[in-house]
Design a protein around this motif. Structure first.
Motif, PDB file in Angstrom:
ATOM      1  N   CYS A   1       0.745  -1.240  -0.067  1.00 36.50           N
ATOM      2  CA  CYS A   1       0.053  -0.071   0.103  1.00 36.50           C
ATOM      3  C   CYS A   1       0.818   1.162   0.108  1.00 36.50           C
ATOM      4  O   CYS A   1       0.428   2.128  -0.647  1.00 36.50           O
ATOM      5  CB  CYS A   1      -0.961   0.080   1.225  1.00 36.50           C
ATOM      6  SG  CYS A   1      -2.271  -1.419   1.016  1.00 36.50           S
TER       7      CYS A   1
ATOM      8  N   CYS B   1      -5.128   3.417   2.819  1.00 39.17           N
ATOM      9  CA  CYS B   1      -4.825   3.227   1.608  1.00 39.17           C
ATOM     10  C   CYS B   1      -5.890   3.750   0.758  1.00 39.17           C
ATOM     11  O   CYS B   1      -6.946   2.905   0.716  1.00 39.17           O
ATOM     12  CB  CYS B   1      -4.166   1.852   1.156  1.00 39.17           C
ATOM     13  SG  CYS B   1      -3.984   1.550  -0.602  1.00 39.17           S
TER      14      CYS B   1
ATOM     15  N   TRP C   1      -4.350  -1.229   4.587  1.00 38.97           N
ATOM     16  CA  TRP C   1      -5.619  -1.377   3.825  1.00 38.97           C
ATOM     17  C   TRP C   1      -6.358  -0.075   4.131  1.00 38.97           C
ATOM     18  O   TRP C   1      -6.891   0.900   3.526  1.00 38.97           O
ATOM     19  CB  TRP C   1      -6.281  -2.398   3.856  1.00 38.97           C
ATOM     20  CG  TRP C   1      -5.773  -3.798   3.092  1.00 38.97           C
ATOM     21  CD1 TRP C   1      -4.362  -3.419   2.408  1.00 38.97           C
ATOM     22  CD2 TRP C   1      -6.344  -4.919   2.881  1.00 38.97           C
ATOM     23  NE1 TRP C   1      -4.297  -4.829   1.966  1.00 38.97           N
ATOM     24  CE2 TRP C   1      -5.294  -5.588   1.918  1.00 38.97           C
ATOM     25  CE3 TRP C   1      -7.566  -5.312   3.180  1.00 38.97           C
ATOM     26  CZ2 TRP C   1      -5.821  -6.890   1.831  1.00 38.97           C
ATOM     27  CZ3 TRP C   1      -7.908  -6.573   2.683  1.00 38.97           C
ATOM     28  CH2 TRP C   1      -6.736  -7.524   1.902  1.00 38.97           C
TER      29      TRP C   1
ATOM     30  N   CYS D   1      -6.940   0.923  -1.650  1.00 35.70           N
ATOM     31  CA  CYS D   1      -7.824  -0.266  -0.944  1.00 35.70           C
ATOM     32  C   CYS D   1      -9.174   0.413  -0.626  1.00 35.70           C
ATOM     33  O   CYS D   1     -10.180  -0.476  -0.820  1.00 35.70           O
ATOM     34  CB  CYS D   1      -7.178  -0.650   0.246  1.00 35.70           C
ATOM     35  SG  CYS D   1      -5.465  -1.851  -0.177  1.00 35.70           S
TER      36      CYS D   1
ATOM     37  N   CYS E   1      -1.359  -5.184  -1.491  1.00 42.18           N
ATOM     38  CA  CYS E   1      -2.407  -4.197  -1.486  1.00 42.18           C
ATOM     39  C   CYS E   1      -3.586  -4.736  -2.332  1.00 42.18           C
ATOM     40  O   CYS E   1      -3.390  -5.190  -3.393  1.00 42.18           O
ATOM     41  CB  CYS E   1      -1.871  -2.764  -2.135  1.00 42.18           C
ATOM     42  SG  CYS E   1      -3.246  -1.789  -2.665  1.00 42.18           S
ATOM     43  N   ALA E   2      -4.506  -4.512  -1.653  1.00 46.10           N
ATOM     44  CA  ALA E   2      -5.862  -5.142  -2.405  1.00 46.10           C
ATOM     45  C   ALA E   2      -6.533  -4.192  -3.485  1.00 46.10           C
ATOM     46  O   ALA E   2      -7.332  -4.665  -4.347  1.00 46.10           O
ATOM     47  CB  ALA E   2      -6.881  -5.639  -1.409  1.00 46.10           C
ATOM     48  N   GLY E   3      -6.080  -3.002  -3.456  1.00 43.25           N
ATOM     49  CA  GLY E   3      -6.680  -2.119  -4.285  1.00 43.25           C
ATOM     50  C   GLY E   3      -5.892  -1.769  -5.654  1.00 43.25           C
ATOM     51  O   GLY E   3      -6.141  -1.516  -6.697  1.00 43.25           O
TER      52      GLY E   3
HETATM   53 ZN    ZN Z   1      -3.739  -0.831  -0.565  1.00 45.07          ZN
END
Ligand code: ZN
Ligand code: ACM
Length: 489
Positions: A210, A270, A267, A273, A229-231
């Protein structure tokens, strides 16, 4: 007669089959449709020799294994008998962490030999973690050129080392392990642990965290805030690429996609995210983790594979049920119990008593033997039926040698094998102890040194001393926090 796991039914008959010592009796093997239960087999020994019938190839293999164990009990003869056997669980697992400390292919093969001998059939290979990424991935080469080496090791317990520490398995080596396991009717289940426990991945590809900050693989035990980072769409791109290459190497039914101990601190700070969370209409970051698990599981499904995840991955309650099996290690939320009560598959990999990296004083052999995977607190009868099996891991933060690993795993993995095969229909602990003693001698001949008997079930007052000693000697502040479930930096 010493056999492990205990066969379901043995009827001894009058008479003995004799054959020259150190040779094998005449054996006829065949698959028979009369046996309907997977992996089941029967053995007939009479004046005509030995007949092994199996429901499938694995059944025949297990019949041969049992015959080998029988022959250790007798010399140059076998009693006439009828033996029928079938496992309670089709998932009987053992896990090795080769990230915190790295074990050679030969050492791994020895551990496999030891586990296979007792009909354990799933080898969960923990290959990615904060302290090292251990799988050669051609499409992301820095995962090993950068991610497999940490600058030093500072796990405590007087074993600090300021030298770089690294290691990974080439694709060829992993294929060799898969083939070795296949000969022993064991499926290898590789784990790519994400979104947490990814410091080594982020050391290689910092743009996937992130913050984007440069970091190094971790040198201590702990739970760390920097996670994938999930985004960032590039994160899933890497996940899919790793899964692609894992599916090429590992030919079994399952791939483990991790999911444990992923703090959401980064997250929550971020923008990418948070944007992703809003775009998907999710209500919290646990659901964002569920989304990642769903994407990976759906990707695996298209490739004909099933996903296994640690119980934290389902905390958000949005995980698709059709292609995921949950491994329950510690779950304060009870989400995994509800998961199983809904009829969804669960592997019992419970910290107490199955984490064999903890000392015998904490998880004595008897407690491992007595464990009842279908009777976890809160499980209904439907939930109990959804338990597909057991698994015992050896995490290796403090396991710095092969000898230490064999000491911790054996004979506790015999008890796991006994439960995996017989569940509650065991023959009693006193009998098991004698059997374990018998097979510990055999294990030594295989290059595996089990714990001595005096350590298996030490007295309660010494147990406390050993447990306190383990924590005070072993753990840094961050590891104590980890144990109590709090993230550290
Ligand atoms: Zn992220
Ligand atoms: C685990 O012990 N973090 C699965």
């Amino acid at each position: 007669m010493y056999l492990c796991p205990q066969p379901k039914n043995i009827e001894l008959k009058k008479g003995m089959l004799y054959f020259p010592v150190k040779s094998m009796p005449e054996i006829v093997k065949k698959i028979t449709p009369e046996l309907s239960q997977k992996e089941s087999y029967r053995i007939n020994i009479d004046e005509n020799g030995v007949l092994i019938e199996g429901a499938d190839d694995t059944g025949i293999y297990y019949g041969e294994l049992t015959l080998k164990q029988l022959m250790l009990n007798y010399r140059g003869c076998l009693p006439y008998m009828y033996l029928y056997d079938e496992p309670e669980f089709l998932y009987r697992g053992f896990m090795i962490d080769s990230c915190r400390h790295f074990f050679t292919v030969d050492e791994i093969k020895k551990m496999i030999d030891g586990a296979a001998y007792f009909k354990l059939n799933k080898f969960h290979f923990h290959l990615s973690d904060d302290q090292g990424f251990r799988i050669e991935i051609k499409s992301y080469p820095k995962l090993t050129t950068v991610g497999s080496v940490r600058p030093s090791s500072n796990f405590g317990r007087g074993e600090n080392d300021n030298n770089p520490y690294g290691g990974y398995y080439t694709k060829e080596e992993l294929k060799e392990i898969v083939a070795y396991c296949k000969e022993r009717h064991i499926e290898v289940i590789p784990e790519f642990d994400f979104p947490g426990h990814t410091t080594a991945v982020l050391a290689a590809y910092p743009e996937l965290s992130c913050t984007g900050e440069e970091i190094q693989p971790k040198t201590t035990a702990g739970i760390f805030k920097d996670i994938l980072c999930a985004g960032n769409p590039e994160s899933l791109k890497l996940v899919f690429a790793v899964l692609d290459e894992l599916c090429e190497i590992f030919t079994g039914e399952y791939i483990h996609i991790g999911g444990d101990e992923a703090p959401k601190t980064r997250w929550c700070e971020c923008d990418k995210c948070k944007e992703k969370l809003n775009e998907l209409g999710l209500v919290n970051m646990d659901q964002l983790q569920g989304y990642l698990a769903n994407e990976a599981a759906a990707y695996l499904k298209k490739k004909g594979k099933k996903a296994i995840c640690w119980n934290e991955a389902i905390k958000g309650g949005n995980v698709e049920k059709d292609n995921i099996t949950v491994a329950l290690w510690r779950d304060k939320t009870k989400a995994s119990i509800e998961w199983a009560n809904g009829g969804n598959p669960l592997i019992a990999e419970c910290f107490t008593p199955y984490y064999v990296d903890y000392p015998y004083g904490m998880h004595p052999l008897k407690s491992v033997y007595m464990f009842e995977p279908r009777k976890l607190r809160g499980l209904t009868s439907l939930g109990g039926a959804a338990v597909i099996g057991v698994e015992s891991p050896i995490w290796t933060e403090y396991v710095t040698s092969f000898e230490k690993m064999t000491y911790l795993c054996f004979p506790r993995w015999l008890a796991v094998a006994e439960t995996g095969w017989n569940n509650v229909n065991k023959k009693g602990y006193a009998k098991f102890i004698k059997t374990a003693e018998f097979f510990c001698d055999i294990l030594k001949g295989m290059g595996i040194t089990p714990a001595p008997k005096e350590d298996w079930d030490i007295l309660p007052q010494s147990r406390l001393k050993e447990t306190v000693g383990f924590f005070s000697n072993t753990l840094s502040k961050s590891a104590v926090k980890q144990f109590f479930g709090k993230a550290d930096k």
